[in-house]
Write a protein that holds these residues in place. Structure first.
Motif, PDB file in Angstrom:
ATOM      1  N   LEU A  18     -21.508 -23.030   8.981  1.00 16.49           N
ATOM      2  CA  LEU A  18     -21.037 -22.967   7.602  1.00 16.49           C
ATOM      3  C   LEU A  18     -21.869 -21.946   6.839  1.00 16.49           C
ATOM      4  O   LEU A  18     -23.098 -21.998   6.854  1.00 16.49           O
ATOM      5  CB  LEU A  18     -21.190 -24.346   6.943  1.00 16.49           C
ATOM      6  N   PHE A  35     -18.082 -31.224  12.025  1.00 21.99           N
ATOM      7  CA  PHE A  35     -16.839 -31.051  11.287  1.00 21.99           C
ATOM      8  C   PHE A  35     -15.702 -31.759  12.008  1.00 21.99           C
ATOM      9  O   PHE A  35     -15.808 -32.145  13.165  1.00 21.99           O
ATOM     10  CB  PHE A  35     -16.495 -29.556  11.174  1.00 21.99           C
ATOM     11  N   ALA A  63     -16.381 -20.923   0.990  1.00 24.30           N
ATOM     12  CA  ALA A  63     -17.259 -20.892   2.151  1.00 24.30           C
ATOM     13  C   ALA A  63     -16.482 -20.356   3.342  1.00 24.30           C
ATOM     14  O   ALA A  63     -15.261 -20.186   3.292  1.00 24.30           O
ATOM     15  CB  ALA A  63     -17.788 -22.295   2.463  1.00 24.30           C
ATOM     16  N   VAL A  65     -16.487 -20.771   7.836  1.00 21.68           N
ATOM     17  CA  VAL A  65     -16.939 -21.540   8.990  1.00 21.68           C
ATOM     18  C   VAL A  65     -16.548 -20.766  10.236  1.00 21.68           C
ATOM     19  O   VAL A  65     -15.448 -20.205  10.305  1.00 21.68           O
ATOM     20  CB  VAL A  65     -16.272 -22.933   9.008  1.00 21.68           C
ATOM     21  N   LEU A 127     -13.034 -27.910   3.154  1.00 18.40           N
ATOM     22  CA  LEU A 127     -12.706 -26.491   3.112  1.00 18.40           C
ATOM     23  C   LEU A 127     -11.218 -26.341   3.390  1.00 18.40           C
ATOM     24  O   LEU A 127     -10.749 -26.742   4.453  1.00 18.40           O
ATOM     25  CB  LEU A 127     -13.525 -25.720   4.146  1.00 18.40           C
TER      26      LEU A 127
END
Length: 137
Positions: A18, A35, A63, A65, A127
């Motif tokens: 992340l 996650f 963000a 990932v 997210l």
């Protein structure tokens, strides 16, 4: 937004890295996180209250990932960028569910860590994918 091969990779107990916007003069610094892909396609992660990444996400709610196959396997990775929301509800349940995925919960040391997280407060990070990149494309 995810293809079947993306979902197969994301269903494995791999770390996601992340990356959130840095503060001040700091550089972006990815952090490994647990996650899961929710039924609606969002990625869910968690953090304990007071973590610096939460403060940065409150300032800039976006963000990215990256999840990659481990060494020894054909190269395959998925990168997701998007907006983020933070939720006080559901964090402890998510942490417990992911602990089952990543740890052997028969180990009392892991149970103690999970209990400590719950006692300190757990924030659920969601997210919403806005862009997905992958290799192999």
């Amino acid at each position: 937004m995810f293809r079947d091969d993306d979902l197969a990779l994301l269903a494995r107990p791999l770390y996601a890295f992340l990356t959130v916007a840095p503060s001040g003069e700091r550089w972006p610094a990815p952090r490994p996180v647990w996650f899961e892909v929710a039924d609606d396609g969002d990625l869910q992660m968690f953090s304990v209250q007071g973590a610096p990444k939460l403060a940065r996400l409150r300032e800039q709610a976006r963000a990215s990932v990256v999840v990659a196959a481990p060494p020894g396997e054909p190269e395959h990775w998925v990168s997701v960028e998007g907006s983020v929301t933070l939720h006080d509800e559901g964090g402890a349940d998510l942490a417990a569910r992911l602990a089952q995925r990543y740890w052997d919960m028969g180990n009392p040391n892991y149970q103690k860590i999970l209990d400590d997280w719950r006692a300190g407060g757990v924030v659920r990070i969601v997210l919403r994918p806005e862009a997905v990149s992958r290799f192999p494309a």
